[in-house]
Write a protein that holds these residues in place. Structure first.
Motif, PDB file in Angstrom:
ATOM      1  N   ALA A  18       0.625  -1.273  -0.114  1.00 21.13           N
ATOM      2  CA  ALA A  18       0.126  -0.020   0.010  1.00 21.13           C
ATOM      3  C   ALA A  18       0.871   1.265  -0.022  1.00 21.13           C
ATOM      4  N   LEU A  19       1.905   1.261   0.687  1.00 21.64           N
ATOM      5  CA  LEU A  19       2.965   2.526   0.824  1.00 21.64           C
ATOM      6  C   LEU A  19       3.408   2.698  -0.590  1.00 21.64           C
ATOM      7  N   VAL A  20       3.897   1.803  -1.235  1.00 23.03           N
ATOM      8  CA  VAL A  20       4.506   1.814  -2.609  1.00 23.03           C
ATOM      9  C   VAL A  20       3.326   2.179  -3.703  1.00 23.03           C
ATOM     10  N   TYR A  21       2.307   1.788  -3.498  1.00 18.11           N
ATOM     11  CA  TYR A  21       1.117   2.179  -4.496  1.00 18.11           C
ATOM     12  C   TYR A  21       0.874   3.756  -4.136  1.00 18.11           C
ATOM     13  N   ARG A  22       0.634   3.986  -3.166  1.00 14.16           N
ATOM     14  CA  ARG A  22       0.510   5.430  -2.725  1.00 14.16           C
ATOM     15  C   ARG A  22       1.711   6.438  -3.149  1.00 14.16           C
ATOM     16  N   ARG A  23       2.844   6.021  -2.915  1.00 16.50           N
ATOM     17  CA  ARG A  23       4.117   6.830  -3.344  1.00 16.50           C
ATOM     18  C   ARG A  23       4.148   6.930  -4.838  1.00 16.50           C
ATOM     19  N   VAL A  24       3.925   5.951  -5.450  1.00 17.59           N
ATOM     20  CA  VAL A  24       3.989   5.928  -7.354  1.00 17.59           C
ATOM     21  C   VAL A  24       2.857   6.921  -7.505  1.00 17.59           C
ATOM     22  N   GLY A  25       1.761   7.255  -6.719  1.00 17.07           N
ATOM     23  CA  GLY A  25       0.916   8.071  -7.279  1.00 17.07           C
ATOM     24  C   GLY A  25       1.203   9.486  -7.140  1.00 17.07           C
ATOM     25  N   LEU A  26       2.457   9.699  -6.266  1.00 17.99           N
ATOM     26  CA  LEU A  26       3.027  10.964  -6.009  1.00 17.99           C
ATOM     27  C   LEU A  26       4.022  11.542  -7.304  1.00 17.99           C
ATOM     28  N   ASN A  27       4.476  10.427  -8.338  1.00 14.59           N
ATOM     29  CA  ASN A  27       5.195  10.720  -9.164  1.00 14.59           C
ATOM     30  C   ASN A  27       4.606  12.006  -9.902  1.00 14.59           C
ATOM     31  N   PRO A  28       5.299  12.923 -10.230  1.00 21.90           N
ATOM     32  CA  PRO A  28       4.949  14.128 -10.896  1.00 21.90           C
ATOM     33  C   PRO A  28       4.314  14.204 -12.065  1.00 21.90           C
ATOM     34  N   GLY A  29       4.856  12.924 -13.012  1.00 18.87           N
ATOM     35  CA  GLY A  29       4.170  13.059 -14.330  1.00 18.87           C
ATOM     36  C   GLY A  29       3.929  11.575 -14.506  1.00 18.87           C
ATOM     37  N   PRO A  30       3.631  11.057 -15.789  1.00 17.08           N
ATOM     38  CA  PRO A  30       3.332   9.787 -16.241  1.00 17.08           C
ATOM     39  C   PRO A  30       4.445   8.560 -16.443  1.00 17.08           C
ATOM     40  N   VAL A  31       5.531   9.044 -16.488  1.00 16.97           N
ATOM     41  CA  VAL A  31       6.699   7.985 -16.569  1.00 16.97           C
ATOM     42  C   VAL A  31       7.924   8.123 -15.427  1.00 16.97           C
ATOM     43  N   ASN A  61      -0.265   4.035 -15.671  1.00 18.46           N
ATOM     44  CA  ASN A  61      -1.765   4.042 -16.052  1.00 18.46           C
ATOM     45  C   ASN A  61      -2.495   5.127 -15.301  1.00 18.46           C
ATOM     46  N   ASP A  62      -2.968   6.404 -16.061  1.00 15.39           N
ATOM     47  CA  ASP A  62      -3.391   7.374 -15.871  1.00 15.39           C
ATOM     48  C   ASP A  62      -4.441   7.410 -14.638  1.00 15.39           C
ATOM     49  N   LEU A  63      -5.360   6.344 -14.862  1.00 19.68           N
ATOM     50  CA  LEU A  63      -6.559   6.354 -13.773  1.00 19.68           C
ATOM     51  C   LEU A  63      -5.921   5.892 -12.570  1.00 19.68           C
ATOM     52  N   ILE A  64      -5.160   4.797 -12.541  1.00 21.70           N
ATOM     53  CA  ILE A  64      -4.546   4.217 -11.230  1.00 21.70           C
ATOM     54  C   ILE A  64      -3.598   5.256 -10.687  1.00 21.70           C
ATOM     55  N   GLN A  65      -2.903   6.019 -11.425  1.00 23.54           N
ATOM     56  CA  GLN A  65      -2.190   6.984 -10.753  1.00 23.54           C
ATOM     57  C   GLN A  65      -2.832   8.042 -10.098  1.00 23.54           C
ATOM     58  N   ALA A  66      -3.944   8.436 -10.710  1.00 24.12           N
ATOM     59  CA  ALA A  66      -4.737   9.470  -9.915  1.00 24.12           C
ATOM     60  C   ALA A  66      -5.485   8.844  -8.784  1.00 24.12           C
ATOM     61  N   MET A 103      17.076  11.855 -20.003  1.00 21.19           N
ATOM     62  CA  MET A 103      16.284  12.987 -19.996  1.00 21.19           C
ATOM     63  C   MET A 103      14.970  12.807 -20.940  1.00 21.19           C
ATOM     64  N   ALA A 104      15.559  12.520 -22.395  1.00 20.93           N
ATOM     65  CA  ALA A 104      14.572  12.240 -23.138  1.00 20.93           C
ATOM     66  C   ALA A 104      13.494  11.172 -22.787  1.00 20.93           C
ATOM     67  N   ARG A 105      13.680  10.253 -22.191  1.00 17.85           N
ATOM     68  CA  ARG A 105      13.051   9.068 -21.721  1.00 17.85           C
ATOM     69  C   ARG A 105      12.054   9.670 -20.777  1.00 17.85           C
ATOM     70  N   LEU A 106      12.584  10.550 -19.624  1.00 15.35           N
ATOM     71  CA  LEU A 106      11.759  10.919 -18.473  1.00 15.35           C
ATOM     72  C   LEU A 106      11.126  12.297 -18.747  1.00 15.35           C
ATOM     73  N   GLY A 107      11.287  12.744 -20.108  1.00 14.63           N
ATOM     74  CA  GLY A 107      11.005  14.425 -20.187  1.00 14.63           C
ATOM     75  C   GLY A 107       9.649  14.743 -19.471  1.00 14.63           C
ATOM     76  N   PRO A 108       8.671  14.025 -19.861  1.00 18.81           N
ATOM     77  CA  PRO A 108       7.200  14.418 -19.300  1.00 18.81           C
ATOM     78  C   PRO A 108       7.337  14.584 -17.804  1.00 18.81           C
ATOM     79  N   SER A 109       7.993  13.574 -16.910  1.00 18.77           N
ATOM     80  CA  SER A 109       7.825  13.796 -15.719  1.00 18.77           C
ATOM     81  C   SER A 109       8.751  14.889 -15.337  1.00 18.77           C
ATOM     82  N   ILE A 110       9.878  15.094 -15.902  1.00 23.18           N
ATOM     83  CA  ILE A 110      10.712  16.252 -15.601  1.00 23.18           C
ATOM     84  C   ILE A 110      10.167  17.466 -15.606  1.00 23.18           C
ATOM     85  N   ILE A 111       9.307  17.849 -17.021  1.00 30.98           N
ATOM     86  CA  ILE A 111       8.640  18.843 -16.714  1.00 30.98           C
ATOM     87  C   ILE A 111       7.513  19.159 -15.816  1.00 30.98           C
TER      88      ILE A 111
END
Length: 725
Positions: A296-309, A350-355, A424-432
Motif C-alpha cells: 500500500a505504501l509503494v502504491y501511494r508513493r507511485v501516485g505522487l510521481n509528478p508525471g506519467p513516466v 496508467n493514468d486512472l490508477i495513478q490518479a 532525460m529524453a525518456r523521462l521528459g514528461p515527468s521532468i517538466i
C-alpha cells in the motif's frame, strides 16, 4: 538501463514486442512517438472480434479506393481500444508502412490536452528533418509534416485524442498512410471535416468477460456461478476484469464471496469510468484495502510521481526501498496493473490508477511524509536534467547546487554522457511535470534548475513548445525567488528560446525582445566591476539580441550588439564564446558588404576555434563556410571555392551527424563552380548534395534538384543558426 518488459492494459496480457526498423523516444507527448513502432502482439485475447473486423474492413476499403485510412475508435477508458489496435497492427505488420508515429494526446498531469505543435516538432526531429531555416508557425509545421510524409506512407497512432484540432494538425500527407485515433468521447467534426470513420468499441459481453477472467487468472472454468458476481460488477471493462482475475487467482474459492462483498461497498463514483453498476473507483478502493502495508505504501508513493513516466531511480526516490528490493517492488506494481506500458529504461503509469494512488497518498500519508517523498523525487528529476545538460554542452550555467561540477568531476565517458541525455529524453514528461510541481509547491530553485537543464536538449532538437513552456515556469520561479542573476538568466533563456522559434503566431519577436531587454536592464543595474556571472549573462543577452536583430533585418544594430557582447567578455576566460560571436560578426559584415572586415574577423575566428582544447573542427568548418560566402558575395570565386573545399573534410564525411551541414557546403560549392564555368563539377556537387539531403530527410534536396534542372540559387542573406555561448 535494462528493459522492464512489455505490458499493455485492457484486455491484453503480457505481450511480445516486434520491433520495427528503429526506435527513438522524445518527450513532447505523453507517450513518445516512435520510428519503427514496437507492435504489440497479444498473448491472451478473447474479445473485440467485431471491432477487429471493422478495422480490417476500413483498411481494405482505403486500399481499394486509393485513399488514406482514417479511423477513430471511441469508448470508455480501459475498454480495450489500444488493445484491439495493437493486435491489428501486429497481425497486419507485414502489409503496413514500416514507420509509425505515435503520441498520446492527453490529458497531461494537469488535465490539459497535449499541444499538437509540440508533437509535430518532435516528429519532424524524429524524421530527421533539419531544423535550419524551418518556420515555427503551427500551420507551416503542419504543412511541412504533410509534405515530408507525402511520398513516405506512415502509420499514425493518436491515443486519447481530446480535440479535433489535435487530429487535424497531425494528419500525414501520403494517400497510403494509416491513421488510427482513439478517444473516450465523440470528437465533433472528425468525420465531416477530415473523413475519419467512427467505430465504437463496446464493453465485453458477459460470456467474453467470464472467458477473460478464466484465462487471465487460470481459473477453473466449471465454477461459472462463483465468478458471475465479478462479471456483473466489472461491467464488461477488460482492465477491471484483469485486475479481478489476478486477485481471484491469489484467493481460494471459498474467499471469493468476501471479495465480492468488498467490491460492492460504496466508496464514491468516477463518472468517467461509470457504467451501469460498475465503478472503477470502488474496485480500486477494494484492492487498495486488501494490500499488505508495504504494498500500500509503494502504491501511494507511485501516485505522487509528478508525471506519467518513471524509472528505477525515481521509484527508489519515491519509496525509499533498497536497490536490492526494487525487483520485488516492481513485481507488486505489475500485479496491481499500475503500469500502462513498459519500455526500455522506463515505465508508463496508467493514468486512472495513478490518479487513484495520488488520492490515497493525500488521504493516508502525513503531510511530512508526502513532502519528504516529493523532495526526493523532484530532486531526482532535477538531477536528470542537469546531468543531461552537463553531458551535452560546455556552456556556462548557474550551479549553486554543484550538480554540474559533480557530474564533470566524475569524468564521464561517451557512454555515460549518452545515457544522461537519453535518460532525460525518456523521462521528459515527468521532468517538466516536476518543474510545474516544484513551482506550485514553492520549490522555486528546482524549477529554475530544470529550466536551465533542459536548454541544450530542447535547442538541439527544436522542441520549442516544451522549451518555451518550461522556460516560462523558470521565469516565474526566478522572480519569486528574487535573486537578480537567476532572474536575468531565466529571462535570457526564455527570450533566446522565443527568438529561436520566431513564430508570428506566438508573437515571439515582441516577447523575446521584452525578455531580453529586461535581462539586460537587470545586468546593467549591477555596478562595475560586475561579478563574472553577470558579465557572462550580459554577453549572452546581447548575443541573443543580435540574433533577433538579424531576424528582423537590422544588420547594423546586430553588429553593434555583437561588439557590445564581445566587450562584455573582456577579462573573462571564455574563448569559445568569443569565437562564436566572431562567427556572427563576420556574417553580419558580409551582409553589410564590408568584405575585407568580414574576411579578417572570420580568419581570426577560424584560428580561435583551432586553439581550443580539443580543437573545434565543426566550427572551424563553419568559419570557412562563412568566409566562402563572404568571398562569393565579393565576387572572389576562386577564394570561395578554396575555402569550401577546405571546409568539407573538417565537417566530416557525409555520414556523420553533420550530414545536413555537409550537404549545404556541397550545394554552395556547386553554385561557385557553376559561376566559374565548371558545369561538370557543379553538377557533381549538386548531385552529391541532393543525395546527402535526401539521406538527412531534408526538404532542401529540392534545391539541389532545381539546380540540376537549371534553376538559380538564392543570394546570401542575414539568416543565422542557433549558436549559443
Amino acid at each position: 538501463m535494462e528493459a522492464f518488459g512489455n505490458r499493455l492494459d485492457g484486455n491484453v496480457s503480457d505481450s511480445t514486442v516486434v520491433m520495427g526498423e528503429s526506435v527513438s523516444v522524445h518527450f513532447h507527448a505523453r507517450r513518445g512517438p516512435t520510428l519503427g513502432f514496437g507492435i504489440l502482439a497479444p498473448r491472451i485475447r478473447v474479445d473485440h472480434e467485431d471491432e477487429f473486423a471493422a478495422i480490417d474492413a476500413s483498411w481494405h476499403a482505403s486500399r481499394r479506393g486509393g485513399h488514406a485510412m482514417r479511423l477513430g475508435l471511441r469508448g470508455i477508458r480501459g475498454v480495450g481500444k489500444t488493445a484491439v489496435v495493437g493486435r491489428w497492427l501486429h497481425e497486419r505488420a507485414e502489409q503496413l508502412p514500416r514507420t509509425c508515429l505515435q503520441a498520446t494526446l492527453g490529458p497531461d498531469t494537469r488535465g490539459r490536452p497535449v499541444d499538437p505543435v509540440a508533437v509535430l516538432e518532435g516528429w519532424l526531429d524524429l524524421l530527421e528533418v533539419p531544423r535550419d531555416g524551418l518556420s515555427r508557425e503551427p500551420a507551416a509545421l503542419r504543412d511541412l509534416f504533410r509534405s515530408v510524409t507525402s511520398g513516405k506512407p506512415v502509420v499514425v497512432l493518436l491515443e486519447n485524442a481530446q480535440t479535433a484540432r489535435q487530429v487535424e494538425m497531425l494528419l500525414p500527407g501520403s494517400h497510403l498512410s494509416v491513421v488510427i485515433v482513439t478517444s473516450a468521447v465523440r470528437l465533433g467534426g472528425l468525420r465531416s471535416r477530415f473523413d475519419v470513420e467512427d467505430l465504437v468499441v463496446e464493453p465485453l459481453t458477459p460470456a467474453e468477460s467470464d472467458e477473460l477472467l478464466c484465462r487471465v487468472g487460470e481459473l477453473d472454468a466449471a465454477a461459472e456461478a462463483d465468478r458471475e458476481p465479478f462479471v456483473r460488477l466489472c461491467g464488461g471493462n477488460p482492465l477491471a476484469l484483469r485486475m479481478v482475475a489476478e486477485r481471484l487467482a491469489e484467493l481460494p474459492p471459498q474467499h471469493w464471496p468476501e471479495l465480492a462483498l468488498r467490491l460492492r461497498e460504496p466508496m464514491g463514483r468516477w463518472e468517467l469510468m461509470r457504467m451501469d453498476d460498475f465503478s472503477f473507483e470502488d474496485l480500486l478502493d477494494a484492492f487498495y484495502r486488501s494490500l499488505r502495508p508495504e504494498q500500500a505504501l509503494v502504491y501511494r508513493r507511485v501516485g505522487l510521481n509528478p508525471g506519467p513516466v518513471l524509472d528505477r531511480g525515481a521509484l527508489q526516490a519515491l519509496t525509499g526501498v533498497d536497490v536490492g528490493r526494487l525487483d520485488g517492488v516492481l513485481a507488486d506494481l505489475r500485479a496491481l496493473h499500475v503500469f500502462e506500458r513498459e519500455e526500455p529504461g522506463c515505465l508508463w503509469l496508467n493514468d486512472l490508477i495513478q490518479a487513484h494512488a495520488w488520492q490515497k497518498a493525500q488521504d493516508d500519508e502525513s503531510p511530512d511524509a508526502r513532502e519528504s517523498a516529493l523532495d526526493k523525487v523532484i530532486e531526482y528529476y532535477t538531477t536528470c536534467a542537469e546531468d543531461a545538460e552537463a553531458a551535452a554542452s560546455s556552456r556556462w550555467r548557474i550551479d549553486h547546487a554543484g550538480r554540474y561540477r559533480a557530474f564533470l568531476a566524475s569524468d564521464p565517458g561517451a557512454a555515460e554522457r549518452e545515457e544522461a541525455v537519453s535518460r532525460m529524453a525518456r523521462l521528459g514528461p515527468s521532468i517538466i511535470a516536476a518543474a510545474e510541481l516544484a513551482l506550485e509547491s514553492g520549490r522555486f530553485s528546482h524549477t529554475v534548475r530544470i529550466g536551465q537543464g533542459m536548454w541544450t536538449y530542447c535547442l538541439r532538437n527544436a522542441l520549442h513548445s516544451e522549451w518555451t513552456r518550461v522556460q516560462g515556469l523558470a521565469v516565474i520561479a526566478a522572480e519569486a525567488d528574487g535573486d537578480a542573476l537567476t532572474i536575468a538568466r531565466a529571462r535570457f533563456e526564455r527570450g533566446f528560446a522565443r527568438q529561436d522559434r520566431f513564430s508570428s503566431d506566438h508573437d515571439d519577436a515582441r516577447l523575446a525582445d521584452a525578455d531580453l531587454t529586461t535581462a539586460l536592464e537587470i545586468c546593467d543595474r549591477v555596478p562595475d566591476p560586475k561579478p563574472e556571472g553577470f558579465r557572462r549573462t550580459r554577453s549572452s543577452v546581447l548575443e541573443a539580441m543580435a540574433l533577433l536583430a538579424l531576424r528582423n533585418a537590422q544588420p547594423l544594430r546586430a553588429e553593434q550588439l555583437v561588439l557590445e557582447a564581445l566587450g562584455a567578455l573582456d577579462g573573462v576566460d571564455h574563448l569559445r564564446g568569443a569565437a562564436l560571436l566572431g562567427l556572427h560578426l563576420g556574417r553580419i559584415r558580409t551582409v553589410l558588404g564590408r568584405h575585407e572586415d568580414a574576411r579578417a574577423v572570420l580568419s581570426g575566428t577560424f584560428d580561435q576555434f583551432g586553439d581550443l582544447l580539443p580543437p573545434d573542427r565543426y566550427n572551424q568548418a563553419r568559419a570557412l563556410t562563412r568566409l566562402a560566402e563572404n568571398e562569393q558575395s565579393a565576387g572572389q570565386l576562386d577564394q570561395a571555392l578554396g575555402f569550401l573545399t577546405e571546409a568539407l573534410p573538417l565537417m566530416g564525411e557525409h555520414a556523420t551527424p553533420y550530414q545536413y551541414q555537409y550537404a549545404a557546403i556541397l550545394l554552395l560549392r556547386g553554385d561557385v563552380r557553376r559561376d566559374l564555368g565548371d558545369e561538370v563539377g557543379a553538377a557533381e556537387d549538386w548531385a552529391a548534395a541532393q543525395t546527402c539531403f535526401a539521406q538527412a530527410r531534408s526538404p532542401r534536396q529540392s534545391e539541389a534538384a532545381d539546380r540540376l534542372a537549371g534553376g538559380r540559387p538564392p543570394g546570401v542573406d542575414g539568416s543565422t543558426g542557433p549558436d549559443q555561448q
